[in-house]
Design a protein around this motif. Structure first.
Motif, PDB file in Angstrom:
ATOM      1  N   ARG A 359       0.849  -1.207   0.000  1.00 60.53           N
ATOM      2  CA  ARG A 359       0.000   0.000   0.000  1.00 60.53           C
ATOM      3  C   ARG A 359       0.878   1.248   0.000  1.00 60.53           C
ATOM      4  NH1 ARG A 359      -3.595  -1.722   3.669  1.00 60.53           N
ATOM      5  NH2 ARG A 359      -2.461  -1.297   5.552  1.00 60.53           N
ATOM      6  N   HIS A 360       1.867   1.258   0.879  1.00 60.07           N
ATOM      7  CA  HIS A 360       2.682   2.460   0.984  1.00 60.07           C
ATOM      8  C   HIS A 360       3.609   2.623  -0.220  1.00 60.07           C
ATOM      9  CE1 HIS A 360       3.473   5.960   3.346  1.00 60.07           C
ATOM     10  NE2 HIS A 360       4.767   5.796   3.208  1.00 60.07           N
ATOM     11  N   LEU A 363       1.535   4.536  -2.507  1.00 62.62           N
ATOM     12  CA  LEU A 363       1.420   5.942  -2.081  1.00 62.62           C
ATOM     13  C   LEU A 363       2.719   6.703  -2.333  1.00 62.62           C
ATOM     14  CD1 LEU A 363      -0.598   5.394   1.233  1.00 62.62           C
ATOM     15  CD2 LEU A 363      -1.479   6.158  -0.980  1.00 62.62           C
ATOM     16  N   VAL A 364       3.850   6.097  -1.974  1.00 64.30           N
ATOM     17  CA  VAL A 364       5.138   6.774  -2.190  1.00 64.30           C
ATOM     18  C   VAL A 364       5.359   7.004  -3.679  1.00 64.30           C
ATOM     19  CG1 VAL A 364       7.651   6.441  -2.086  1.00 64.30           C
ATOM     20  CG2 VAL A 364       6.265   6.092  -0.045  1.00 64.30           C
ATOM     21  N   ARG A 366       3.206   7.721  -5.758  1.00 65.98           N
ATOM     22  CA  ARG A 366       2.423   8.912  -6.099  1.00 65.98           C
ATOM     23  C   ARG A 366       3.163  10.185  -5.659  1.00 65.98           C
ATOM     24  NH1 ARG A 366      -0.369   4.771  -6.762  1.00 65.98           N
ATOM     25  NH2 ARG A 366      -2.334   4.754  -7.909  1.00 65.98           N
ATOM     26  N   ALA A 369       5.485  10.744  -8.298  1.00 61.23           N
ATOM     27  CA  ALA A 369       4.762  11.292  -9.452  1.00 61.23           C
ATOM     28  C   ALA A 369       4.460  12.778  -9.279  1.00 61.23           C
ATOM     29  CB  ALA A 369       3.465  10.509  -9.677  1.00 61.23           C
ATOM     30  N   LYS A 377       3.758   6.249 -10.980  1.00 59.78           N
ATOM     31  CA  LYS A 377       2.736   5.618 -10.139  1.00 59.78           C
ATOM     32  C   LYS A 377       2.693   4.110 -10.301  1.00 59.78           C
ATOM     33  CE  LYS A 377      -0.610   9.333 -10.511  1.00 59.78           C
ATOM     34  NZ  LYS A 377      -2.010   9.623 -10.842  1.00 59.78           N
ATOM     35  N   LEU A 378       2.672   3.422  -9.188  1.00 57.30           N
ATOM     36  CA  LEU A 378       2.544   1.970  -9.205  1.00 57.30           C
ATOM     37  C   LEU A 378       1.075   1.588  -8.993  1.00 57.30           C
ATOM     38  CD1 LEU A 378       5.637   1.076  -6.965  1.00 57.30           C
ATOM     39  CD2 LEU A 378       5.507   1.008  -9.470  1.00 57.30           C
ATOM     40  N   THR A 379       0.621   0.626  -9.746  1.00 59.33           N
ATOM     41  CA  THR A 379      -0.765   0.164  -9.612  1.00 59.33           C
ATOM     42  C   THR A 379      -0.878  -0.884  -8.511  1.00 59.33           C
ATOM     43  OG1 THR A 379      -0.440  -1.662 -11.154  1.00 59.33           O
ATOM     44  CG2 THR A 379      -1.082   0.468 -12.100  1.00 59.33           C
ATOM     45  N   ASP A 444     -11.847  -4.694  -8.069  1.00 59.10           N
ATOM     46  CA  ASP A 444     -12.133  -3.736  -7.002  1.00 59.10           C
ATOM     47  C   ASP A 444     -11.967  -4.374  -5.619  1.00 59.10           C
ATOM     48  OD1 ASP A 444     -12.615  -1.748  -8.805  1.00 59.10           O
ATOM     49  OD2 ASP A 444     -14.797  -1.840  -8.689  1.00 59.10           O
ATOM     50  N   ALA A 447      -8.363  -4.308  -4.862  1.00 63.49           N
ATOM     51  CA  ALA A 447      -7.927  -2.945  -4.509  1.00 63.49           C
ATOM     52  C   ALA A 447      -8.355  -2.614  -3.078  1.00 63.49           C
ATOM     53  CB  ALA A 447      -8.513  -1.925  -5.490  1.00 63.49           C
ATOM     54  N   LYS A 448      -9.570  -2.997  -2.719  1.00 68.87           N
ATOM     55  CA  LYS A 448     -10.031  -2.749  -1.350  1.00 68.87           C
ATOM     56  C   LYS A 448      -9.147  -3.464  -0.333  1.00 68.87           C
ATOM     57  CE  LYS A 448     -14.840  -1.459  -1.664  1.00 68.87           C
ATOM     58  NZ  LYS A 448     -16.166  -1.634  -1.037  1.00 68.87           N
ATOM     59  N   TYR A 451      -5.806  -1.614   0.053  1.00 67.77           N
ATOM     60  CA  TYR A 451      -5.843  -0.336   0.771  1.00 67.77           C
ATOM     61  C   TYR A 451      -6.379  -0.414   2.198  1.00 67.77           C
ATOM     62  CZ  TYR A 451      -3.855   2.180  -3.035  1.00 67.77           C
ATOM     63  OH  TYR A 451      -2.954   2.626  -3.969  1.00 67.77           O
TER      64      TYR A 451
ATOM     65  N   VAL B  97     -14.114   3.046  -0.963  1.00 71.25           N
ATOM     66  CA  VAL B  97     -12.783   3.210  -0.357  1.00 71.25           C
ATOM     67  C   VAL B  97     -11.801   2.215  -0.959  1.00 71.25           C
ATOM     68  CG1 VAL B  97     -13.371   4.312   1.830  1.00 71.25           C
ATOM     69  CG2 VAL B  97     -13.485   1.812   1.655  1.00 71.25           C
ATOM     70  N   GLY B  98     -10.645   2.716  -1.334  1.00 73.30           N
ATOM     71  CA  GLY B  98      -9.614   1.863  -1.941  1.00 73.30           C
ATOM     72  C   GLY B  98      -9.726   1.749  -3.452  1.00 73.30           C
ATOM     73  N   ASN B 102      -5.405   4.729 -10.905  1.00 73.46           N
ATOM     74  CA  ASN B 102      -4.331   5.727 -11.007  1.00 73.46           C
ATOM     75  C   ASN B 102      -4.909   7.112 -11.317  1.00 73.46           C
ATOM     76  OD1 ASN B 102      -2.271   4.018 -10.361  1.00 73.46           O
ATOM     77  ND2 ASN B 102      -1.284   4.020 -12.370  1.00 73.46           N
ATOM     78  N   THR B 324      -2.992  11.442  -5.755  1.00 73.37           N
ATOM     79  CA  THR B 324      -1.851  12.208  -6.271  1.00 73.37           C
ATOM     80  C   THR B 324      -2.143  13.705  -6.341  1.00 73.37           C
ATOM     81  OG1 THR B 324      -1.662  10.288  -7.781  1.00 73.37           O
ATOM     82  CG2 THR B 324       0.046  11.960  -7.949  1.00 73.37           C
TER      83      THR B 324
END
Lengths: 472, 472
Positions: A359-360, A363-364, A366, A369, A377-379, A444, A447-448, A451, B97-98, B102, B324
Motif C-alpha cells: 500500500r505504501h 502511495l510513495v 504517487r 509522481a 505511479k505503481l498500480t 475492485d 484494490a479494497k 488499501y 474506499v480503496g 491511477n 496524487t
C-alpha cells in the motif's frame, strides 16, 4: 528433517496471483493439488465443486481419497493468494516499531537501534522478541523473510531455530559490523566478524542442510559500519560460497552517502569512482545474489551497475517515509532493469505487514509522481507483484515461490474479506476493515484489500504445504 | 429528545489528551466524573483506586453511589483518549474506499464518484451505506464527523437520522452542485439547490433542535461545480444564518485550480485577484465557520487570507497521496495562523480511520521535509492534536469536545494495547497490532499506537457521555 512430511492437499476456490508485473491472474472454480513435500503438482480450472475436482484429480495423481486433506472456499469474498515475501527486516528491532521520533538514519541507529540490538544477547529476551516477530509476520501472510538478527551468534542461531520450528521460510543473517558503532555493540575485528559469521553459517546449515526452510545469508550491515578488510573478507567468502545470498543496505539517506564517500574513496577501494554501489562492487559484494535495501538516492550510473551485476533492490517505503530517507524511484529502477521487491524494514519501517508495504509503495510512488513523472505511479497489480513474485526473485527463489504454477511450492494465504449485511451491520467485526458491498468486481475487491486489508483478512497461511498460521 | 438522559458516570485510570499542539498530558490514577447530560464535572488526580475516587467525588457532586456507573482500568496498556474528529468525509462514497486506480481528482469524480453518489437516491442503498459508515467510523473512535451526503434531500436527511440514533456527533451537509457534473447528478438550478438545502436544514433542525448531536452544514461541493448565482445564494444564506457551519473543498489539485481560474475570473466574482480562496471570499463563504478541505497548493497570499478570515483547513493526507493531489504543508499553514484538523476524506482517502490519517499526516509531513524544510515534520503529539483539539476547532466545537477539561463533554475512547507474553506468544489476537513488551515509556506506547493501532485498540467509545460503541 527440516520439515515433517505432510499429507497430500487439494485446495479449491478462487486463486489470484501475479501473471506479470502489470497483470493479476484470476483462477476461479479451480483446484490446486499439493503433494506431501509441499509442491504444486496439478492446477485444474473449471470445476463446479471440490468433489468434481477430487474425482478428476485423484486418479491422475494416483492419490487415494483418505490420503488427501482438502480446503475449499466458494465465497466470492475469499481467495488464495501467494504468501508475501519480506525482502528486508530486522527481527531484532521489532520491539521498536513505531518508535523513531523525528530522527533520521544515523541518529536513529545510535539512539534507538543499537541499544536494543545489543540487548538481545540476553537469550530470554531474544527468544521473546524473535518468537513474536515470526508469529506476527506469519499472521500477516509473510511466508518468507530476509532477516537481519544481531552481531551475537547464539541469538542469531536461535532466530534460525525459531523460524524452522514455526515453518517460516527465512534467510537469517548474523550482522557484520566492526566499526563506527558504539564499542558495546560491534565485532572486535574483521577476523572476529568473519569467524562469527562462519560459526552462524555452519549452525544454520546444520539444522536445515537442504535449505528447505532456513538458510544463512552474508550480512555486512552497511558499508560505513564495516572496515575494508571485513568487506574484503566477506567478498572472498561470497566468491567461495556461491550458494550463499548476501544482504546489506545502500543509499538510504544523504548523510549516509556522504559518509561512505568519506570512508571509502576510490584510492582505498580501487574502484573507478566514488559511488556507494562501487564500494560493494570493488569488494565483490555486488552480485546476482545480493539484496540491497533501500536504493533511494541511486544515480543513473549506479542503477546501471546494479542491473549489470544482477543485484536486487528491496524497496522499503514505510521506512523511507518514517525516517525521512527519501522517496525511492521504483519505476525508474525497474526500467533500468533492476529487480525489486518489498521490505517492511522493521523498525525503520513501523509495520510488520508486507500488505502495508505494498500500500505504501503505491502511495510513495504517487509522491514521486507529484514531482512531475506521472508514469512513476505503481498500480495495485504492480505492488502485489513486488510483494510476491518480485520478492521471490530478490531472495533468489524465483520459480520456487511467489505464484501458483505446477512445480512451485505451496507458500500461500487464504484471504477473506468482510461482507456488509443488507442492514449495513458490521457483521463479524473480526472480518477486518475491508467491506465488500456485493457489487464490486474482483479487481475492485483486490484494490479494497490492498488499501484497507490487515492480518484479519489473512485467515490461513501455508509454507511448503504446511499450515503455519490460522486465525480462529 | 435528541439524547436520552444517561446515568452519572465515573471513569478511572490513565487519561491522555493534548495540552498544546506540542504536548500530550498524561493523567494517571485519575478519576473523571461525567454527569447525566454528558458533561465533565470533575477531574481528580492522585487516587489509588476507583473506590478512593468515588469516596471523594460522590459527596462533592451530591451523587449517590447507585446513581453512578463506573468504568475503571488500571492496566498500563489502557488509557482514555478524546474521541477523534473527522473534519472531512463523504459518507456517500464509503463503498468506494480503496477504489481509485491511477486517477486524479477530476477524472476520479467522473469515473468513480458521481455514479456512486447518484445511486444513493435509492433509500435502501443509502440506509445500508450510511449505517455502515457510521458504525465503521465509530468503531475507529470517530466521535464527531463532518459529513458530505449527496444532492438528494431524503437520503441526506436519513444520514442525519442515522447519526442521531447511533449517537455520533455530526455535521450533515446536502451537497450543492448545479454545474459541470453529469446531467444525471446535479441540482437543476441555483434556486432548486438553495431550496433543497433549506429543506434539509429544516429537517435536521427538527430532529435535533439544540444541535446536541447533529447539525446541518452549508455544503457547496467546490467552486467548479457551483454557478456564481448558487455561490452567491449560499453566501447570503450563510450571512443570514451565522449559526450554520460551511464546508467545501479548496486547492486540492492543480487542474482543479486552473479550472477555477478559468470559471471564476476576477471580472466575474469582483474579487481583487484570481486565487481560489478569493472566489469563496467574494461570495461570503470564507468565514470563521468555514471548513476548507485539502488546501494543498495554497499560495502565501491565500494562506494569509484564510487566516485573516478565520477559516479552517481539513488536512486529508491519505486522500492527497492516494489520488496524487500533492503534499499539503501543514506546518506552514499553522505558522500562517491557519487552524488545521484531519479528515479521512473517504473515498479520495481509502481509510475510515482518523488514526490512520494522523499516521499518514506524520508521513506526508516527512515527504514535505524531504524537499528541504526539516521543520515541516509533524510529531506524534502534533498529529494527535490535529485529530482531536485541532479538529474540534475546525468544526466549531472548541472548548466543547477534543479534550478532558471540566465543562467539556465526554466524547472519548478507551484505548487498549496488546501485551506480549513472556514466551513471545501473540496472546489475544484481537488485541491488534500494537505490541507492548513492557519496558516502553508512555510516550513510546502512544507512538506505537499511532503507527500500528487500528480499531481493535479502540475498545469503547462514548459521545456526550453515551456509550456508542463497544468491542466485545
Amino acid at each position: 528433517m527440516a520439515t515433517p512430511p505432510q499429507r497430500n492437499k487439494v485446495f479449491f476456490g478462487t486463486f489470484v496471483h501475479s501473471k506479470t508485473l502489470a497483470e493479476l491472474e484470476y483462477l476461479h472454480n479451480t483446484a490446486i493439488a499439493v503433494n506431501a513435500t509441499g509442491k504444486i503438482v496439478a492446477i485444474e480450472p473449471d470445476h463446479t465443486s471440490l468433489d468434481s475436482a477430487l474425482f478428476s484429480l485423484l486418479p491422475k495423481l494416483n492419490w487415494t481419497a483418505d490420503s488427501v486433506s482438502a480446503t475449499s472456499t466458494a465465497s466470492p469474498s475469499h481467495f488464495f493468494f501467494p504468501g508475501f515475501i519480506d525482502t528486508h527486516l530486522h527481527a531484532s528491532q521489532y520491539p521498536n516499531v513505531g518508535i523513531f521520533g523525528n530522527s533520521t538514519l544515523l541518529d536513529w541507529l545510535n539512539t534507538y537501534t543499537f541499544p536494543l540490538e545489543a540487548s538481545l544477547s540476553d537469550p530470554a529476551k531474544a527468544r521473546k522478541v524473535y518468537t513474536r516477530v515470526i508469529r506476527k509476520t506469519l499472521a500477516h501472510g509473510t511466508t518468507c523473510a530476509a532477516y537481519y538478527a544481531t552481531v551475537d551468534v547464539p541469538s542469531t542461531n536461535l532466530l534460525a531455530d525459531l523460524c524452522l520450528s514455526a515453518g517460516q521460510r527465512a534467510l537469517v543473517g548474523r550482522v557484520c559490523m566492526d566499526q563506527l558503532s558504539p564499542s558495546y555493540y560491534r565485532d572486535e575485528s574483521p577476523e572476529a566478524a568473519l569467524s562469527a559469521t562462519m560459526e552462524s553459517i555452519k549452525y544454520i546449515e546444520g539444522i536445515d542442510p537442504a535449505f528447505d526452510i532456513v538458510r544463512p545469508v552474508l550480512t555486512p550491515r552497511f558499508a560505513p559500519s564495516c572496515s575494508a578488510p571485513l568487506l574484503q573478507g566477506l567478498g572472498k567468502l561470497a566468491a567461495e560460497r556461491p550458494d550463499l545470498p548476501i544482504q546489506t543496505h545502500i543509499s538510504e539517506n544523504k548523510n549516509e552517502i556522504a559518509l561512505v564517500k568519506e570512508l571509502f574513496p576510490p584510492s582505498a577501494t580501487g574502484a573507478g569512482d566514488d559511488s556507494y554501489s562501487s564500494v560493494y562492487d570493488a569488494f565483490g559484494l555486488l552480485t546476482d545474489r545480493t539484496i540491497l535495501a533501500h536504493g533511494v538516492h541511486l544515480s543513473e550510473f549506479e542503477a546501471e551497475l546494479i542491473a549489470k551485476r544482477g543485484a536486487k533492490v528491496s524497496h522499503c517505503p514505510c521506512s523511507n517515509s518514517a525516517i525521512t530517507s527519501g522517496a525511492a524511484r521504483v519505476r525508474w529502477l525497474m526500467e533500468k532493469g533492476v529487480t525489486c521487491g518489498l521490505g517492511t524494514d522493521m523498525s525503520g519501517g513501523y509495520s510488520p505487514s508486507v500488505l502495508e508495504a505494498a500500500r505504501h509503495a503505491a502511495l510513495v510512488s504517487r509522491h514521486v509522481a507529484m514531482g512531475g513523472d506521472d508514469a512513476a505511479k505503481l498500480t495495485v497489480e504492480e505492488v502485489l507483484y513486488l510483494a510476491t513474485k518480485g520478492g521471490a526473485e530478490v531472495v533468489g527463489m524465483e520459480g520456487k515461490v511467489g505464484g501458483f504454477e505446477v512445480g512451485m511450492e505451496w507458500d500461500a494465504q487464504l484471504v477473506t474479506l468482510g461482507t456488509v449485511g443488507e442492514d449495513g451491520g458490521v457483521g463479524d467485526e473480526e472480518d477486518g476493515n475491508v467491506d465488500v458491498f456485493g457489487w464490486e468486481s474482483w479487481e475492485d475487491r483486490i484494490a479494497k484489500w490492498v488499501y484497507n486489508g490487515d492480518d484479519r483478512n489473512t485467515r490461513m497461511v501455508w509454507v511448503k504445504g504446511r499450515l503455519v498460521h490460522e486465525r480462529k
